[in-house]
Design a protein around this motif. Structure first.
Motif, PDB file in Angstrom:
ATOM      1  N   LYS A  16      16.358  -6.562 -43.942  1.00  0.00           N
ATOM      2  CA  LYS A  16      16.724  -6.026 -45.327  1.00  0.00           C
ATOM      3  C   LYS A  16      16.260  -5.846 -46.138  1.00  0.00           C
ATOM      4  O   LYS A  16      16.134  -4.717 -47.175  1.00  0.00           O
ATOM      5  N   SER A  17      15.143  -6.669 -46.088  1.00  0.00           N
ATOM      6  CA  SER A  17      13.940  -5.932 -47.036  1.00  0.00           C
ATOM      7  C   SER A  17      13.526  -4.785 -46.952  1.00  0.00           C
ATOM      8  O   SER A  17      13.360  -4.207 -48.103  1.00  0.00           O
ATOM      9  N   THR A  18      13.409  -3.916 -46.000  1.00  0.00           N
ATOM     10  CA  THR A  18      13.040  -2.681 -45.527  1.00  0.00           C
ATOM     11  C   THR A  18      13.899  -1.651 -46.239  1.00  0.00           C
ATOM     12  O   THR A  18      13.330  -1.083 -46.676  1.00  0.00           O
ATOM     13  N   THR A  56       9.738  -6.308 -51.883  1.00  0.00           N
ATOM     14  CA  THR A  56      10.886  -7.710 -52.533  1.00  0.00           C
ATOM     15  C   THR A  56       9.849  -8.728 -52.191  1.00  0.00           C
ATOM     16  O   THR A  56      10.805  -9.774 -52.516  1.00  0.00           O
ATOM     17  N   ASP A  57       9.150  -8.786 -50.872  1.00  0.00           N
ATOM     18  CA  ASP A  57       8.405 -10.566 -50.880  1.00  0.00           C
ATOM     19  C   ASP A  57       7.566 -10.270 -52.095  1.00  0.00           C
ATOM     20  O   ASP A  57       6.454  -9.761 -51.469  1.00  0.00           O
ATOM     21  N   GLY A  58       8.029 -11.046 -52.795  1.00  0.00           N
ATOM     22  CA  GLY A  58       7.071 -11.513 -54.063  1.00  0.00           C
ATOM     23  C   GLY A  58       6.071 -12.248 -53.950  1.00  0.00           C
ATOM     24  O   GLY A  58       5.030 -12.382 -54.411  1.00  0.00           O
ATOM     25  N   ILE A  67       7.796 -12.937 -43.750  1.00  0.00           N
ATOM     26  CA  ILE A  67       9.962 -12.890 -43.765  1.00  0.00           C
ATOM     27  C   ILE A  67      10.517 -13.383 -45.944  1.00  0.00           C
ATOM     28  O   ILE A  67       9.049 -13.683 -46.346  1.00  0.00           O
ATOM     29  N   THR A  68      11.153 -13.518 -45.875  1.00  0.00           N
ATOM     30  CA  THR A  68      12.167 -13.537 -47.151  1.00  0.00           C
ATOM     31  C   THR A  68      12.396 -15.401 -47.087  1.00  0.00           C
ATOM     32  O   THR A  68      12.479 -15.830 -46.630  1.00  0.00           O
ATOM     33  N   ILE A  69      11.843 -15.914 -48.553  1.00  0.00           N
ATOM     34  CA  ILE A  69      12.079 -17.623 -48.635  1.00  0.00           C
ATOM     35  C   ILE A  69      13.450 -17.423 -49.729  1.00  0.00           C
ATOM     36  O   ILE A  69      13.838 -17.698 -49.199  1.00  0.00           O
ATOM     37  N   ALA A  86      20.355  -7.678 -55.161  1.00  0.00           N
ATOM     38  CA  ALA A  86      20.431  -9.212 -54.406  1.00  0.00           C
ATOM     39  C   ALA A  86      19.257  -9.328 -53.043  1.00  0.00           C
ATOM     40  O   ALA A  86      20.057  -8.629 -51.844  1.00  0.00           O
ATOM     41  N   ASP A  87      18.109  -9.313 -52.782  1.00  0.00           N
ATOM     42  CA  ASP A  87      17.517  -9.467 -50.923  1.00  0.00           C
ATOM     43  C   ASP A  87      17.463 -11.149 -50.525  1.00  0.00           C
ATOM     44  O   ASP A  87      16.629 -11.700 -51.315  1.00  0.00           O
ATOM     45  N   ALA A  88      18.134 -11.070 -50.182  1.00  0.00           N
ATOM     46  CA  ALA A  88      18.648 -12.506 -49.096  1.00  0.00           C
ATOM     47  C   ALA A  88      17.224 -12.654 -47.828  1.00  0.00           C
ATOM     48  O   ALA A  88      17.387 -11.878 -47.487  1.00  0.00           O
ATOM     49  N   PRO A  89      17.575 -13.996 -48.484  1.00  0.00           N
ATOM     50  CA  PRO A  89      16.531 -14.388 -46.642  1.00  0.00           C
ATOM     51  C   PRO A  89      17.614 -14.078 -45.360  1.00  0.00           C
ATOM     52  O   PRO A  89      18.681 -14.719 -46.340  1.00  0.00           O
TER      53      PRO A  89
HETATM   54 MG   LIG Z   1      13.823 -10.075 -46.335  1.00  0.00          MG
END
Ligand SMILES: [Mg+2]
Ligand SMILES: Nc1nc2c(ncn2[C@@H]2O[C@H](COP(=O)(O)OP(=O)(O)OP(=O)(O)O)[C@@H](O)[C@H]2O)c(=O)[nH]1
Lengths: 412, 302
Positions: A16-18, A56-58, A67-69, A86-89
């Motif tokens: 997702k983030s990629t 996005t993983d800020g 990972i995205t939290i 919106a980039d969701a975890p």
């Molecule tokens: Mg992510």
């Protein structure tokens, strides 16, 4: 120029983030200094390529764990449209953050790792997408580079997901095979998948029609604040400030205030400091009425010929978002738009099994459960069914002792 | 496009007005943190739309580091007078004296971090339960993660791993005693959106946003104004340049950009074409570490 809000969803590591990094990168929306910063960090990684997810993983914890939290919001525009992403975890533990990001989305991109196909978390996010009634869904089958861009792999996943979509009643589902890491079918159509006849992801995002998603037929105006200057020259001024969440209001319209049921007529409408003849969703405005009636924050001004329902018994599909479990009999504050009332969860009718999508018996619910409940409120609530009018059918439950938001209610 | 479709700026404006009115409806003692920069000036314009012909249900509050651009301070005072709203100013200088805080040293000794002490004291002094600010999610990657209603504990700390869910446009402003909420009505605006809005609404800005001549030094490629607040090294060359500011922070930590843009249209064309982000080009304080902003926010910073 119009606006599209979308979310990326799907299981952990599905990309997702990629994907968002790729969209921003290929649409030239990344600034050089931001690129330099992630390049520097990516160098520590084995591949030697830039890790686009770092855009996005800020949070520090996110970068450390890869990972995205929590949801990250990103912005970009093309000559055709402006986008809020919106980039969701993907991690199950952070599902409530995904719900947060999804609640304002017009479109959800659900990613699936081509190697793994549909997994539990794909279904969970699809359930949430369907509960929240997100109008448009794109299923992006990602990492096609790792399956030799195979049409068969793609087709099989489409067949599997179509089952999920059908049982959840998802409408308007579009499938696109992509490689987020290498940019295939993201901005341009990929020559490596010439068998794919649809458009690239960005072409699709630019063209999907969202204007029709705004309801202009059922006028609802929750009062947020009463403006009463009480100065000498504005002694009798009394304006009801709020946002038209749906429909159109015109001068002279017959209105009913809910839940009290008092009626009056719109005497004047102000928008941006000027008197106007009409206002429509989603404009903010100030309404003035002919009669001096008692109206306060949380009341809904509706048109008399099209009233929402008013009740103290709500049937609700509920996403539970607290670490403490929900038990029948628990009391919460229920907030719908600007109205807050005391409430009690009377009965849990069933719980949705994420894997089978079947209804199962339950007497309590834990974090991330989706359940059907009956809620009784201490005073009447004007509402619409969420599936018909999401602007007036969504409510939150608030724990009265911790003040935390613990549940998302989709009123039936 | 039908008669009932809105431009994206109208969407953003209505969203912000709605947030302002939620603050007015939910809190007893809100405040609008006003810095004199374009984002907080935009907030004032939105508050006018949300509450006029009534008064603002909150004062404007400025935490003055003592290192501000004089043009921004003059603008601040004039604006408060023009709109007839209450302005509260609290000085970092006073906090430093009262609390025996240590001033940072070095060439660009910035009071940016000390500002948080004064802010928290001011919140305590007036018992503010909500502070409205002009932070935008596009500014920085930690900000990109923050809710519109962002709950802070009694030390003003943000816990990014424990944020409340925030659903639809339903904002939960309930808090425990001692906590407060930071509210960001223009969360979803980008730098360019703000400029386009300023142009559309014909909002006046402090003169430093437009091209002017100024004595600057070149610090690792960034142009920093010569002022009483920075110590020049003997090797520094003072240059006279045509510059403007993209952001207005402290004179010690905000860099200027070379520009001939003397009106809004020119600025918008420059920003549309730029390849560098607002913070990257103008903030000296964010370069310290990858997580500089996240750390400051965890400690109570805006
Ligand atoms: Mg992510
Ligand atoms: N080969 C290949 N790798 C990919 C692709 N997309 C993503 N990846 C890799 O998959 C891993 C996970 O990607 P992320 O974008 O962080 O995944 P995510 O879905 O955002 O994960 P969470 O947010 O933690 O749920 C990273 O190592 C990516 O480089 C792709 O198209 N092809």
């Amino acid at each position: 120029m119009d606006l599209l809000r979308f979310i990326t969803a799907g299981s952990v590591d599905d990309g997702k983030s990629t994907l968002i990094g790729r969209l921003l990168y290929d649409s030239k929306s990344i600034m050089i200094d931001q690129l330099a910063a992630i390049e520097k960090q990516s160098k520590n990684k084995e591949q030697g390529e830039i890790d686009l997810a770092l855009l996005t993983d800020g949070l520090r914890a996110e970068r450390e764990q890869g990972i995205t939290i929590d949801v990250a919001y990103k912005y970009f525009s093309t000559p055709k449209r402006k986008f809020i992403i919106a980039d969701a975890p993907g991690h199950i533990q952070y599902t409530r953050n995904m719900v947060t990001g999804a609640s304002t989305a017009d479109l959800a991109i659900i990613l699936i790792d081509a190697r793994n196909g549909v997994v539990e978390q794909t279904r969970r996010h699809s359930i949430i997408t369907s509960l929240l009634n997100i109008p448009h869904v794109v299923v992006a089958i990602n990492k096609m580079d790792l399956v030799d861009y195979s049409q068969d792999v793609y087709n099989n996943i489409v067949i599997d997901y179509a089952e999920v979509a059908k049982s959840l009643g998802l409408k308007d589902v579009t499938y696109i095979p992509i490689s987020a890491a290498f940019g295939d079918n993201i901005v341009e159509k990929s020559p490596k998948m010439s068998w794919f006849e649809g458009s690239s992801l960005l072409q699709f995002l630019e063209s999907v029609e969202v204007e029709k998603d705004i309801n202009l037929t059922n006028p609802r105006f929750p009062v947020q604040y009463v403006i009463r200057p009480q100065t000498d020259d504005l002694h009798d001024y009394r304006g009801y400030a709020g946002k038209v969440i749906s429909g159109i209001y015109r001068k002279g319209d017959a209105i009913t205030v809910l839940p009290s049921g008092q009626t009056s007529t719109i005497r004047a409408i102000e928008h941006n400091g000027k008197e106007v003849d009409e206002v429509f969703a989603p404009q903010s405005a100030i309404l003035h009425l002919e009669d001096d009636i008692d109206i306060s924050r949380g009341d809904v001004i509706a048109k008399s010929d099209d009233l929402p329902k008013t009740t103290q018994e709500l049937d609700v599909l509920l996403c539970w978002m607290d670490n403490k479990p929900l038990v029948t009999g628990n009391k919460y504050l229920l907030q719908i738009n600007s109205r807050v009332v005391r409430s009690v969860v009377k009965e849990i009718e069933y719980k949705l099994d994420v894997n089978t999508l079947q209804k199962t018996d339950a007497t309590s619910a834990v974090l991330n459960d989706v359940i059907k409940v009956k809620i009784k409120t201490a005073s009447p609530v004007p509402y619409d069914s969420y599936s018909e009018l999401r602007e007036n059918g969504g409510a939150i439950l608030i724990d009265e002792t911790s003040h935390v938001t613990v549940g998302a209610c989709m009123i039936q | 496009m039908s008669k009932y479709s809105l431009d994206y700026l109208d969407h953003l404006e209505s969203e912000a007005i709605h947030i302002f009115r939620e603050v007015a409806g939910q809190f007893e003692r809100p405040a609008l943190l006003f810095s004199g920069g374009k984002d907080s000036i935009t907030l004032v314009q939105l508050a006018l739309k949300a509450f006029r012909p009534g008064k603002f249900p909150f004062p404007l509050v400025h935490i003055d580091t003592g290192h501000n651009f004089p043009e921004a301070l003059a603008y601040r005072d004039e604006l408060a007078k023009k709109i007839g709203e209450k302005l509260i100013v609290r000085n970092v200088e006073d906090t430093i004296k009262a609390k025996h805080l240590t001033e940072p040293k070095g060439k660009f000794a910035s009071r940016n971090a000390l500002q948080t002490y004064t802010l928290l004291d001011t919140i305590e002094e007036f018992k503010f339960d909500a502070c409205i600010g002009g932070a935008r999610r596009d500014e920085e990657k930690a900000r990109a993660k923050e809710r519109i209603f962002s709950v802070r504990d009694e030390f003003g700390q943000w816990d990014p791993k424990l944020q409340r869910p925030e659903l639809w446009n339903t904002y939960n402003g309930r808090i425990n005693k001692g906590e407060n909420v930071r509210v960001f009505p223009i969360s979803n605006w980008t730098e360019l959106d703000v400029w386009n809005y300023i142009r559309r609404e014909k909002i006046e800005l402090p003169s430093i946003y437009f091209s002017h001549e100024r004595d600057v030094i070149d610090h690792e490629g960034q142009l920093v104004a010569v002022s009483d607040f920075i110590k020049l090294d003997p090797t520094d060359k003072v240059l006279r340049k045509k510059v403007r500011y993209r952001t207005v922070g402290d004179m010690t930590c905000t860099a200027a950009v070379e520009s001939h843009a003397s009106n809004i249209d020119d600025i918008i064309s420059e920003i549309t074409a730029t390849k560098t982000s607002e913070r990257g080009e103008t903030r000296i304080d964010d370069k310290v570490s990858e997580a500089a902003m996240e750390d400051r926010k965890k400690n109570g910073y805006f």
